[in-house]
Design an enzyme around this catalytic site. Structure first.
Site, PDB file in Angstrom:
ATOM      1  CD  GLN A 175      -3.100   0.823   0.112  1.00 20.39           C
ATOM      2  OE1 GLN A 175      -3.145  -0.264  -0.392  1.00 20.39           O
ATOM      3  NE2 GLN A 175      -3.427   2.093  -0.497  1.00 20.39           N
ATOM      4  CB  ALA A 196      -6.139   3.776   1.556  1.00 16.33           C
ATOM      5  CB  SER A 201      -5.713  -0.238   2.100  1.00 15.35           C
ATOM      6  OG  SER A 201      -6.399  -1.177   1.388  1.00 15.35           O
ATOM      7  CG  HIS A 203      -7.821  -4.204  -0.429  1.00 19.01           C
ATOM      8  ND1 HIS A 203      -8.203  -5.358  -1.075  1.00 19.01           N
ATOM      9  CD2 HIS A 203      -8.612  -3.224  -0.937  1.00 19.01           C
ATOM     10  CE1 HIS A 203      -9.136  -5.016  -2.083  1.00 19.01           C
ATOM     11  NE2 HIS A 203      -9.543  -3.779  -1.934  1.00 19.01           N
ATOM     12  CG  ASP A 210     -10.974  -4.943  -4.636  1.00 21.93           C
ATOM     13  OD1 ASP A 210     -11.991  -4.496  -3.994  1.00 21.93           O
ATOM     14  OD2 ASP A 210      -9.932  -4.147  -4.945  1.00 21.93           O
ATOM     15  CD  GLU A 259     -13.631   1.294  -4.123  1.00 24.40           C
ATOM     16  OE1 GLU A 259     -13.445   0.258  -3.576  1.00 24.40           O
ATOM     17  OE2 GLU A 259     -12.689   2.174  -4.156  1.00 24.40           O
ATOM     18  CD1 TRP A 261     -13.589  -3.277  -6.689  1.00 21.93           C
ATOM     19  CD2 TRP A 261     -14.961  -1.721  -7.665  1.00 21.93           C
ATOM     20  NE1 TRP A 261     -12.973  -2.134  -6.276  1.00 21.93           N
ATOM     21  CE2 TRP A 261     -13.754  -1.031  -7.178  1.00 21.93           C
ATOM     22  CE3 TRP A 261     -15.762  -1.363  -8.448  1.00 21.93           C
ATOM     23  CZ2 TRP A 261     -13.650   0.166  -7.179  1.00 21.93           C
ATOM     24  CZ3 TRP A 261     -15.601   0.177  -8.713  1.00 21.93           C
ATOM     25  CH2 TRP A 261     -14.503   0.721  -8.068  1.00 21.93           C
ATOM     26  CG  HIS A 262     -13.826  -2.845  -1.503  1.00 15.86           C
ATOM     27  ND1 HIS A 262     -12.510  -2.537  -1.404  1.00 15.86           N
ATOM     28  CD2 HIS A 262     -14.097  -3.210  -0.185  1.00 15.86           C
ATOM     29  CE1 HIS A 262     -12.095  -2.707  -0.093  1.00 15.86           C
ATOM     30  NE2 HIS A 262     -13.260  -3.044   0.623  1.00 15.86           N
TER      31      HIS A 262
HETATM   32 ZN   LIG Z   1     -11.041  -2.802  -2.827  1.00 14.97          ZN
END
Ligand SMILES: [Zn+2]
Length: 297
Positions: A175, A196, A201, A203, A210, A259, A261-262
């Site tokens: 990141q 981020a 993040s 993630h 995602d 988002e 997709w997230h």
């Molecule tokens: Zn994401």
């Protein structure tokens, strides 16, 4: 005389009724809670009248009132309270460092960061199709979310839609590289808006993936929502314990634009509730208020 037996029967009836009432009161949870909260309120009134009592006592009463309230609600609300308690004081920049980064119900956002260098436990590679072949750290997700993710993909397949995983776990170092690259190439303002900062993040928690589909060339774009895969995900992700973390129109709350997709693993119960309330994780945990937003503007 007949009066005496009648009196005796009346006495008996009164005794039985009294016994019944007290039994009911002790059995009914709702009655218990109501009387508890009455007591707490009484206590609080006394408290207010007595100026000599300390602030700590006031806090304790506020706490027990909160407890009574949460008992009347569901499990998620209990979690809500526990997470709020875990909160630490913001630093001089208003940033909170999350004290329990391995919790499933944690909230990572632009105001709340993971501890520096945090690595989640038990990262595994889920058995789902990816948009790329090579091994990368982003193929991973925490074990606790891997099974549910596999189930979600199976459910999608059954429904005839072809989801593809694109990006899961992202380390602090990765990141940092992405963020620094964006600052260098696009400037600080752009970088802060679209990527981020390291530690911020979601993630990095290992609870996020995602996903995309062939219809949008496996890209992470808003148009994904209009594909059969995006449509299915919006309706069914919660059934497997995932939420669409950044809903449409909530950028002022979540810090990110839509988002579709997230997806983020929170567990089935919480996911169902958040889906039904059409809310955000921030609002679910009471971390967002309009007042807060006003002061930020
Ligand atoms: Zn994401």
């Amino acid at each position: 005389m007949k009066i005496k037996p009648i009196l005796a029967v009346l006495m008996m009836v009164i005794m039985v009724l009294t016994a019944c009432q007290s039994k009911q009161a002790s059995q009914g949870d709702e009655n218990d809670k109501a009387s508890n909260s009455e007591q707490v309120k009484d206590k609080k009134n006394e408290q207010k009248a007595d100026n000599q009592e300390g602030n700590k006592e006031e806090e304790n009463i506020a706490e027990s009132e909160k407890e009574n309230d949460s008992k009347n609600e569901n499990k998620e609300s209990a979690k809500e309270e526990s997470t709020a308690k875990k909160d630490e004081e913001p630093d001089q920049n208003g940033i909170v460092t999350i004290s329990d980064p391995t919790a499933i119900d944690l909230v990572v956002n632009k105001q709340r960061k993971l501890p520096d260098g945090f690595e989640p436990p038990n990262l595994v590679e889920p058995n789902v199709p990816f948009s790329f072949d090579k091994w990368r750290e982003k193929r991973q997700i925490r074990e606790v979310a891997a099974g549910p993710l596999e189930e979600l993909f199976k459910g999608a397949e059954k429904a005839g839609v072809d989801l593809v995983a694109v990006s899961g776990y992202r380390s602090y170092q990765r990141q940092e590289t992405i963020y620094n690259y964006n600052v260098e190439t696009k400037g600080l303002e752009h970088a802060n808006k679209y990527s981020a900062k390291p530690g911020h993040s979601e993630h990095q928690t290992g609870l996020t993936m995602d996903v995309s589909s062939a219809g949008v060339s496996f890209n992470l774009v808003e148009d994904f929502r209009d594909t059969p895969e995006g449509d299915w995900l919006a309706d069914h992700a919660h059934e497997y314990g995932f939420i669409i973390r950044y809903p449409k129109g909530d950028a002022d709350i979540t810090g990110y634009s839509y988002e579709p997709w997230h997806i983020r693993y929170v567990g089935k119960e919480m996911a169902k509730e958040i889906h039904e309330q059409q809310t955000t994780l921030e609002e679910f945990f009471g971390l967002y208020t309009e007042e807060k937003e006003k002061t930020n503007q």
